[in-house]
Motif scaffolding. Structure first.
Motif, mmCIF file in Angstrom:
data_model
loop_
_atom_site.group_PDB
_atom_site.id
_atom_site.type_symbol
_atom_site.label_atom_id
_atom_site.label_comp_id
_atom_site.label_asym_id
_atom_site.label_seq_id
_atom_site.Cartn_x
_atom_site.Cartn_y
_atom_site.Cartn_z
ATOM 1 N N HIS A 44 0.821 -1.202 0.000
ATOM 2 C CA HIS A 44 0.000 0.000 0.000
ATOM 3 C C HIS A 44 0.859 1.257 0.000
ATOM 4 O O HIS A 44 1.949 1.282 0.586
ATOM 5 C CB HIS A 44 -0.913 0.028 1.235
ATOM 6 C CG HIS A 44 -2.040 -0.959 1.164
ATOM 7 N ND1 HIS A 44 -2.939 -1.135 2.186
ATOM 8 C CD2 HIS A 44 -2.421 -1.816 0.181
ATOM 9 C CE1 HIS A 44 -3.825 -2.065 1.853
ATOM 10 N NE2 HIS A 44 -3.515 -2.494 0.637
ATOM 11 N N LEU A 45 0.338 2.277 -0.632
ATOM 12 C CA LEU A 45 0.900 3.620 -0.577
ATOM 13 C C LEU A 45 -0.197 4.551 -0.109
ATOM 14 O O LEU A 45 -1.247 4.646 -0.735
ATOM 15 C CB LEU A 45 1.431 4.062 -1.941
ATOM 16 C CG LEU A 45 1.899 5.528 -2.038
ATOM 17 C CD1 LEU A 45 3.096 5.764 -1.135
ATOM 18 C CD2 LEU A 45 2.238 5.892 -3.481
ATOM 19 N N LEU A 46 0.035 5.241 1.003
ATOM 20 C CA LEU A 46 -0.958 6.146 1.569
ATOM 21 C C LEU A 46 -0.594 7.579 1.207
ATOM 22 O O LEU A 46 0.579 7.973 1.304
ATOM 23 C CB LEU A 46 -1.042 6.005 3.087
ATOM 24 C CG LEU A 46 -1.652 4.706 3.644
ATOM 25 C CD1 LEU A 46 -0.651 3.559 3.614
ATOM 26 C CD2 LEU A 46 -2.162 4.915 5.057
ATOM 27 N N VAL A 47 -1.592 8.343 0.811
ATOM 28 C CA VAL A 47 -1.405 9.733 0.412
ATOM 29 C C VAL A 47 -2.431 10.572 1.153
ATOM 30 O O VAL A 47 -3.632 10.296 1.075
ATOM 31 C CB VAL A 47 -1.569 9.921 -1.108
ATOM 32 C CG1 VAL A 47 -1.356 11.385 -1.485
ATOM 33 C CG2 VAL A 47 -0.621 9.023 -1.875
ATOM 34 N N SER A 48 -1.972 11.570 1.883
ATOM 35 C CA SER A 48 -2.890 12.538 2.480
ATOM 36 C C SER A 48 -2.942 13.771 1.593
ATOM 37 O O SER A 48 -1.934 14.166 0.998
ATOM 38 C CB SER A 48 -2.438 12.916 3.889
ATOM 39 O OG SER A 48 -1.257 13.687 3.851
ATOM 40 N N THR A 49 -4.117 14.379 1.511
ATOM 41 C CA THR A 49 -4.335 15.486 0.589
ATOM 42 C C THR A 49 -4.775 16.722 1.345
ATOM 43 O O THR A 49 -5.141 16.677 2.517
ATOM 44 C CB THR A 49 -5.397 15.123 -0.467
ATOM 45 O OG1 THR A 49 -6.683 15.031 0.181
ATOM 46 C CG2 THR A 49 -5.064 13.794 -1.126
ATOM 47 N N SER A 50 -4.760 17.849 0.633
ATOM 48 C CA SER A 50 -5.118 19.122 1.245
ATOM 49 C C SER A 50 -6.595 19.221 1.575
ATOM 50 O O SER A 50 -6.997 20.101 2.330
ATOM 51 C CB SER A 50 -4.724 20.264 0.299
ATOM 52 O OG SER A 50 -5.385 20.128 -0.947
ATOM 53 N N SER A 51 -7.423 18.365 0.995
ATOM 54 C CA SER A 51 -8.854 18.371 1.295
ATOM 55 C C SER A 51 -9.190 17.415 2.430
ATOM 56 O O SER A 51 -10.324 16.957 2.535
ATOM 57 C CB SER A 51 -9.654 18.008 0.042
ATOM 58 O OG SER A 51 -9.330 16.695 -0.392
#
Length: 1573
Positions: free
Chosen positions: A723-730
């Motif tokens: 898995h690759l987790l990405v947090s975003t500005s929203s």
């Protein structure tokens, strides 16, 4: 949205017949306390979600049903943090508790005890299934720590908490998140926060109580164990402990100030109450704890003293206000007397007050200070009675001041008994002063004092803690600290003295052993990043206080610290196997430190900007670093002296701040992930080869917030999951498959109340894949990562500022969080064998209302194959996923039209950095459709940014970030790209074989770029950088062996480079700004620079391999006048000419280093001087260029006087140009030359003829429009500088210019070929004052001026016959006028209140559209509306054909500006209309006027800023704010991306034949040649 639309209702039925609206809990609902007891009778149960609902009781009066909480609370543990409440809909049908989606609900178990304050807490889910990380709000957040259940309140009126059950998720599918709580606070590294003056002893002297931001810590001195008081939501501003250590009072910062009263022994909060003061700065208990006094400021800023009665709190009573008082005196310290609880004392600036509480009134009495009334008093203490006996001497008060005075005051007589002067400062070079001397003189400021029956402890700002006897006869003991001492406190037994410093130190002096022990150290600013080391159990942190600190995780004690005063550390990483620490700095340097030798090992400076990320592979072979300018560096760490392997430019997001999760490496070390090349994409590379394997675009428009999403942080899960987790500005966290980019899970992260919402800057997954850790504002959140249906997160508070970094300890038994302080949490969960993660991504169950992970497998199989849905605010965001480009390519992709809607992946827009050519390379077999042909304009922003060599004919200048080499005979151009920012200056070597160019600084660049070019081949041979802001000047030595560079504003650095190796020879920081530098053409190794009030002569000396510089600085004589030296040039030996900012030219004798002549050459600053053949050329800021005869100046050097100046220096010629002179090159005889001005013009100057001829010309300001003549012989441009310019397309030379002063020309149109008089071509130009001017090109004159608008014109177009002009303005009005008469005969207000952005006209027989007319025209406005009209102006007919409205959120973010709404008729199909603008998706919408529907959509990587269509080639050109141009072949469906501009491409226009494409960014125009398909 109306709720009838949110929940479906069959036709003919009522919404209320099918649904009940329930919120948990009600605003004013008071739940009986019996519900919180562990009763054996099961409460009623409700199944959440869309299925049937069972209830043992009828729902009446909208009272919230009680929902079963699964599982009892573990015995001996604090209750768990409550889950977010959900807003649910319940049906009144189906009496049984059964569901088709899950098992029936069984009888629930008893409720655990959970405290909730009164208040409303809810969350709604209207978009179907969400993650367990679902959006919610909570008015109260529970924190379990050290066995204490702490409740934080949002309501200030709350003193008693009601206990109510907590609603969970679907009982049929939720799995227990055990244990609860899963984290327990073990230790805190930190001290202070709001103030470093708050630290006290307990009554037994065994522990110290002090605040660490919002946490109060009790530290046992001998065992170093910590106990915590949690509950404050802001920094603790004051605390006090009563004499028996039974009550602890604390106040937090912020208005209004909330105060808490604690049971010190149990740690429970006895009372929470709001202070009458808005800010509490001091608290003091009476000895027995029945009275508490506080000092602060009220809402008007006045000083207030409040007395509370606290005697009944321990018996179940409340805290009551006994008295309040306002005073105009300043109060720095306040104490309740030890001999009488009704008496107090305070001190401050110029005052000492004695207070008394009597009859519910606080009264004060000032002490007559006499001559001491001017002192600034900082602290006070009452004298302690010996052996517990009440003595008369116990009424004595000691007060200290900043000037070193200590006053002894008799409280009974209210007089100053004695005044002493302590700690006189040492005189320079004198002997050490005797501290027992109380003579007058300067003293060291005393910040605090504390008194015991035998000694007085004094802390001062010189860093000393000193112990004095009470008669102050001599110093008994002293201890030196690393910073100013802010507070001291003597222990109750008088044997230990606690001290704190403003630099974050807390410790005590043991007087019997005379040993000082440090209890705690702390960063003095927020922690930016952290790293852990497994073998030694160490923790490394970097902070805004510019320190790097190494801590022992077992003892939480500091081991090492490294301080950098000139640059700030930004990122940190440990070597996995060696005792080595890596750190990245704001200067771009990456250094490694040996933890054994405590010294720096090696330094690398491959970055030009601040380091934003640093990470090593698990095996320690490789290290990666990223900087804010977009570069990524790879290092080999196989040996201690790590070396650079690769540096890749423009791959990482260039404007991202430093974050701990900026870079991520997979557990096996094979993959590297980061945010880039833009903030809207995430890239995965092979860690060894740096080959791009995957690119995921997250730049979708969030329908809920209306903002453009961007990636913030990345993190890999365990290797087995992939898995690759990405947090975003929203506030989303997206879980991707690291190999394919498929979406596995997607979430919306909720925010805490009172916490500023923001993205997650750091996240981590445990190695066993059990827990997901997130930094969420000021809280830490822990999720059950594997469970398919998680009940939600556990939220842990304690930080008073946003958490910057979270991570697991190397042994996975603890969690670390860092922000204002460093928190160490114990993980209470035990690893179970059945909880081991599977071999692949877990299957996710989806169901509305369950709060489960969303199964995105259906839409993650690559590019979408289903038709793109119509834009709607409720449509979910999309992710653009693309595989890596072909080997050797740069990301340019072709997407063929296979019958399905086109979906193009996010294309690469790397910096335009090729050595030769005009665009990135193309994969084999794909020919580039655009070739950069020419550049229109010259950068007038630079200085000395044009070079010309008459003997070789070499001529070069700059335009934006391009070096333009032009043949003056043919006009052919060569373009040398590569600079990431606008070029500021050029220098040509004396051999004319090497050209040096320097780019200016930018807001994110830490170093400027200097490129060394081979003139013959046009190739960039070397790239060097050193200056931080800009480069003002470059100069080659006479033998071309050296290059000197001069830094601009804020840099003040002069550097020397060896041209043989391009290595840095010397770098010198100048004491003041310098503006120009030049080598002495007739002296070896000599050069001179000029600047603020002085001339600096430099002599370069070489002794073997060593190089040294001798410097001699001469100030400007007073006769020359005050001002700055702005320019210089060498004359005949040994003369040096210097120009000043006041218009003077002074002449220096370099052999004697003296100025012997000066004359007024102009009335403004001299920016340029050139000398040759005894003639001097001067150029000033007003545009005057003058030629001086200076042949007689050499003779004046031998004279001591300065008599015949006017007769010795003669002005031969003068020319006035169109702007300040910034560059010039002349031939050896100074008869002819080329001069550049700030107006963007290069002039050819002939002194013999006294003429100036425009050679190169460009606009000064933003170019707003480009139009073409019908025969394509000419083109015209308009600009905000008020000019309309007509150019020859063959040579791109300026032919005509129409200038309107003090106005901006915003739009332009060329009359069509079918005009009544075909030979007379006209231009219609719209201006900012609402006027419309008609210019005749053939007669080069203005024919007509009309004023059809009151607002600025934004669009203009001719009708197809040229007899009518349509114009639109900023207010949304469209006016129809006659260009011959100037009469406006129709005004359309359909688009009123939104600016008109486009007007397009085409010839169309409109019979097939059901209307009559000869013209078909459209108007697009900024509110995303397009109107289509059919008109016949000769018959005065105009009829609306269609009205299009495109949905858009309330706000759209595209690099700080709203993208325009643009529309155009399709030239190859008259029934089609193309539209781009702000919307839910970034796409081109193709609309069929006959079918009245959208027939096709072309996805885009960004929102479009400009649009143009060609007829013959069926090409679509689109410009983006990301400095990229996209070319879409509508016939084949292929796309190609091009770079070249330095700003947003806001304009692109095809010529009518589609042979050329013009693009504009700001005032820069690029001309592209279009190749046939």
């Amino acid at each position: 949205m109306p709720r009838e639309m949110a929940f479906p209702v069959p036709k003919g039925e009522s919404w209320h017949d099918r649904y009940i609206h329930v919120r948990f809990p009600s605003d004013r609902l008071k739940v009986p306390s019996e519900l919180t007891q562990e009763s054996r009778s099961p409460p009623e149960a409700v199944l959440l979600g869309p299925g049937p609902v069972a209830s043992s009781k009828a729902v009446r009066n909208s009272v919230s049903p009680v929902v079963q909480m699964l599982g009892p609370t573990a015995s001996g543990q604090a209750p768990w943090a409550p889950r977010p409440f959900r807003e649910v809909s319940l049906t009144r049908e189906h009496p049984e508790a059964s569901s088709g989606d899950g098992p029936s609900v069984k009888a629930p178990k008893p409720f655990p005890k959970v405290s909730l304050s009164r208040g409303r807490s809810e969350a709604s889910n209207t978009e179907g299934p969400l993650e367990p990380w679902a959006q919610a709000e909570a008015s109260d957040v529970h924190t379990a720590a050290a066995g204490t259940h702490v409740l934080t309140h949002e309501s200030a009126e709350m003193e008693e908490s009601a206990q109510v059950p907590v609603a969970l998720e679907d009982a049929g599918s939720c799995k227990r998140f055990l244990p609860d709580p899963v984290l327990r606070l073990k230790g805190v590294i930190g001290f202070g926060g709001h103030s470093t003056r708050q630290a006290v002893w307990t009554a037994d002297g065994a522990a110290v109580v002090y605040p660490c931001h919002s946490v109060i810590i009790v530290l046992l001195v001998d065992t170093r164990e910590q106990r915590f008081f949690l509950g404050h939501t802001d920094k603790v501003s004051a605390l006090a402990l009563d004499g028996g250590s039974s009550l602890l009072a604390s106040a937090q910062a912020g208005a209004p100030s909330m105060m808490r009263l604690w049971d010190f022994q149990t740690g429970g909060c006895l009372s929470l109450f709001r202070s009458p003061m808005h800010a509490v700065c001091s608290l003091s208990f009476a000895d027995r704890g029945a009275l508490l006094c506080g000092v602060g400021k009220d809402r008007h800023g006045r000083t207030m003293v409040v007395a509370w009665g606290t005697g009944q709190v321990g018996l179940g009573g409340k805290v009551v206000v006994l008295a309040k008082a306002l005073t105009d005196c300043d109060i720095q310290a306040f104490r309740v007397a030890c001999f009488d609880e009704t008496r107090m004392a305070s001190c401050g600036q110029g005052s000492v007050l004695l207070w008394r509480l009597r009859g519910g009134v606080l009264r004060s009495c000032p002490v007559d200070l006499g001559e001491n009334h001017v002192l600034y008093f900082t602290d006070l203490a009452f004298k302690q009675a010996q052996d517990g006996c009440q003595e008369t001497s116990a009424t004595m008060l000691f007060v200290c001041s900043r000037s070193g005075h200590v006053l002894e005051i008799d409280c009974q007589r209210v007089v100053v008994k004695c005044a002493r002067r302590l700690l006189p400062a040492r005189t320079p070079g004198g002997p050490r002063p005797q501290k027992q001397t109380f003579s007058s003189g300067p003293g060291i400021a005393i910040s605090s004092l504390s008194v015991s029956p035998a000694v007085c402890a004094v802390g001062s700002e010189d860093g000393y803690l000193r112990l004095w006897p009470l008669d102050f006869s001599s110093v008994l003991l002293e201890a030196e600290h690393e910073g100013p001492v802010s507070s001291v406190c003597v222990s109750p037994d008088g044997l230990r003295v606690l001290s704190t410093t403003s630099s974050g130190y807390l410790g005590f002096l043991d007087t019997p052993s005379r040993v000082y022990r440090v209890l705690a150290r702390s960063h003095t600013a927020p922690v930016l990043a952290l790293a852990t080391e497994q073998r030694r159990g160490q923790l490394a942190t970097v902070s805004q206080d510019r320190t790097i600190r190494i801590w022992d995780l077992a003892t939480l004690q500091q081991l090492y610290d490294f301080t950098s005063s000139e640059e700030a550390p930004c990122a940190v990483a440990f070597h996995p196997t060696r005792p080595t620490l890596f750190c990245g700095f704001s200067s771009g340097a990456v250094r490694s430190f040996s933890l054994e030798a405590a010294e720096a090992l090696v330094e690398h400076k491959c970055h030009r900007g601040a380091v934003t990320g640093l990470i090593a592979t698990p095996d320690g072979r490789l290290l990666f670093s990223a900087c804010c300018q977009g570069s990524l560096a790879q290092y080999s760490c196989a040996d201690p002296q790590c070396r650079i392997l690769r540096v890749a430019a423009d791959v990482v997001c260039p404007d991202a701040p430093a974050r701990p999760s900026a870079l991520a490496v997979s557990g096996d070390g094979c993959l590297l992930a980061f945010v880039g090349p833009s903030r809207h994409t995430v890239t995965v590379m092979g860690s060894a080869s740096l080959d791009e394997l995957l690119r995921v675009g997250v730049g979708t428009l969030d329908p809920a917030s209306g903002r453009l999403d961007s990636a913030v942080a990345v993190c890999f899960g365990p290797v087995a999951l992939g898995h690759l987790l990405v947090s975003t500005s929203s506030n989303r966290v997206v879980v991707l498959d690291a190999a394919s980019g498929h979406i596995v899970r997607e979430s919306t992260v909720f925010q805490l109340p009172g916490v500023h919402p923001g993205p997650c800057p750091s996240l981590a997954v445990s190695e066993d894949a059990c827990f997901l850790l997130m930094a969420a504002g000021r809280a830490v959140k822990v999720w059950d990562y594997v469970t398919k249906a998680s009940p939600g997160p556990q939220v842990y508070i304690g930080h008073s500022e946003p958490v910057q970094a979270v991570t697991f300890s190397p042994d996975q038994h603890q969690v670390l969080s860092a922000g204002d302080a460093i928190f160490l949490w114990d993980i209470l969960a035990t690893t179970e064998s059945e909880q081991s993660f599977p071999g692949g991504p877990p299957a996710c169950e989806a169901g509305p209302g369950t709060g489960q992970l969303e199964d995105a497998e259906s839409r993650a199989g690559g590019l979408p194959q289903e038709p793109v849905p119509k834009p709607s605010p409720a449509s979910p965001p999309r992710l653009d996923i693309c595989a890596r480009p072909p080997k050797g390519g740069d990301g340019t992709r072709d997407t063929s039209n296979l019958g399905t809607p086109r979906t193009t992946c996010l294309a690469s827009h790397k910096a335009f950095m090729l050595a030769k050519g005009t665009s990135p390379p193309t994969p084999s077999g794909k020919r580039r459709r655009l070739h950069l042909k020419a550049v229109v304009g010259y950068s007038g922003n630079g200085r000395s940014n044009m070079v010309w060599r008459p003997d070789t004919g070499f001529f070069a200048y700059t335009c934006g970030r391009l070096v333009v080499v032009e043949d003056l005979h043919s006009g052919a151009q060569q373009l040398w790209p590569g600079h990431p920012a606008e070029i500021s200056t050029l220098a040509l070597s004396h051999s004319a074989q090497v050209l040096a160019s320097a780019s200016g600084g930018s807001s994110v660049a830490a170093h400027c770029q200097i490129r060394i070019w081979d003139v013959s081949g046009g190739l960039c041979q070397h790239l060097i950088s050193h200056h931080s802001t800009s480069v003002l000047a470059l100069a080659f030595s006479p033998d071309d062996r050296l290059l000197v560079t001069l830094g601009g504003h804020g840099d003040h650095t002069l550097t020397l480079w060896s041209m043989a190796t391009c290595d840095l020879v010397s770098s010198t920081c100048l004491p003041e700004p310098a503006y120009s530098v030049a080598f002495n053409p007739w002296g070896a190794g000599e050069f001179t620079c000029v600047g603020q009030g002085a001339v600096t002569f430099w002599l370069l000396q070489q002794h073997g391999a060593d190089t040294s510089l001798q410097v001699h600085r001469e100030p400007v004589p007073e006769a020359v006048g005050a001002g700055e030296l702005t320019s210089l040039c060498y004359g005949a030996p040994p003369l040096l000419y210097c120009g000043t900012s006041s218009g003077q030219v002074c002449v220096w004798d370099t052999s004697a280093s003296r100025c012997f002549l000066a004359w007024e050459a102009d009335n403004s600053g001299i920016g340029l001087l050139l000398f040759s053949s005894f003639r001097l050329v001067s150029g000033c800021n007003t545009g005057r260029l003058r030629l001086w005869a200076v042949g007689a100046v050499s003779d004046l050097r031998r004279r001591k006087g300065s008599g015949a100046r006017s007769s010795s220096v003669l002005m031969e010629r003068e020319l006035v140009l169109d702007g300040a002179v910034v560059s010039a090159s002349f031939d050896d005889s100074v008869d002819m030359g080329i001069v550049g001005t700030t107006a963007g013009t290069l002039w050819f100057v002939s002194w013999a003829e006294g003429t100036s001829t425009r050679l190169i010309s460009g606009h000064r300001s933003k170019v707003n429009e480009v139009v073409f003549s019908p025969g394509e012989s000419h083109c015209a441009t308009c600009s905000e500088d008020g000019s309309v310019r007509v150019w020859s397309l063959a040579s791109m030379e300026l032919v005509i210019q129409f200038q309107v002063l003090n106005q901006s020309c915003l739009c332009l149109a060329w009359s069509p070929p079918c005009c009544g008089r075909p030979k007379q071509q006209r231009l219609a130009a719209g201006y900012g004052d609402g006027s419309l001017r008609i210019f005749s090109v053939s007669r080069t004159a203005m024919e007509l001026k009309m004023h059809p608008h009151t607002a600025a014109l934004t669009a203009v177009a001719f009708s197809t016959d040229g007899q009518t002009v349509l114009s639109g303005d900023k207010d949304g009005l469209v006016a129809v006028s006659h260009p011959c008469t100037g009469m406006t005969f129709r005004v359309l207000s359909d688009h009123q209140s939104a600016p008109i952005s486009t007007i397009d006209v085409t010839r169309k027989e409109c019979g097939d559209l059901g209307v009559e007319g000869t013209d078909l025209w459209l108007a697009a406005s900024g509110d995303q509306r397009v109107s289509v009209w059919a008109s016949n102006w000769l018959r005065n007919r105009c009829e609306l054909v269609d009205w299009l409205s495109f949905p858009t959120p309330a706000a759209t973010e595209t690099q700080g500006q709203l993208p325009p709404s643009l529309a155009a008729f399709c030239p190859w199909d008259g029934a089609l209309l193309m539209y781009v603008g702000p919307g839910v998706y970034k796409e081109v919408i193709i609309y069929n006027l006959c079918q009245k529907q959208v027939v096709e959509k072309i996805p885009l990587p960004f929102f479009a800023m400009s649009l143009s269509l060609s007829l013959g080639t069926r090409l679509l050109a689109i410009g983006f704010a990301e400095c990229m141009l996209r070319l879409v072949d509508c016939a084949t469906g292929t796309t190609q991306d091009f770079a070249g501009h330095d700003n947003a491409v806001h304009l692109c226009r095809f010529t009518p034949s589609a042979r050329l494409l013009f693009t504009a960014a700001c005032n820069e125009i690029l001309v592209w040649e279009v190749a046939s398909g």
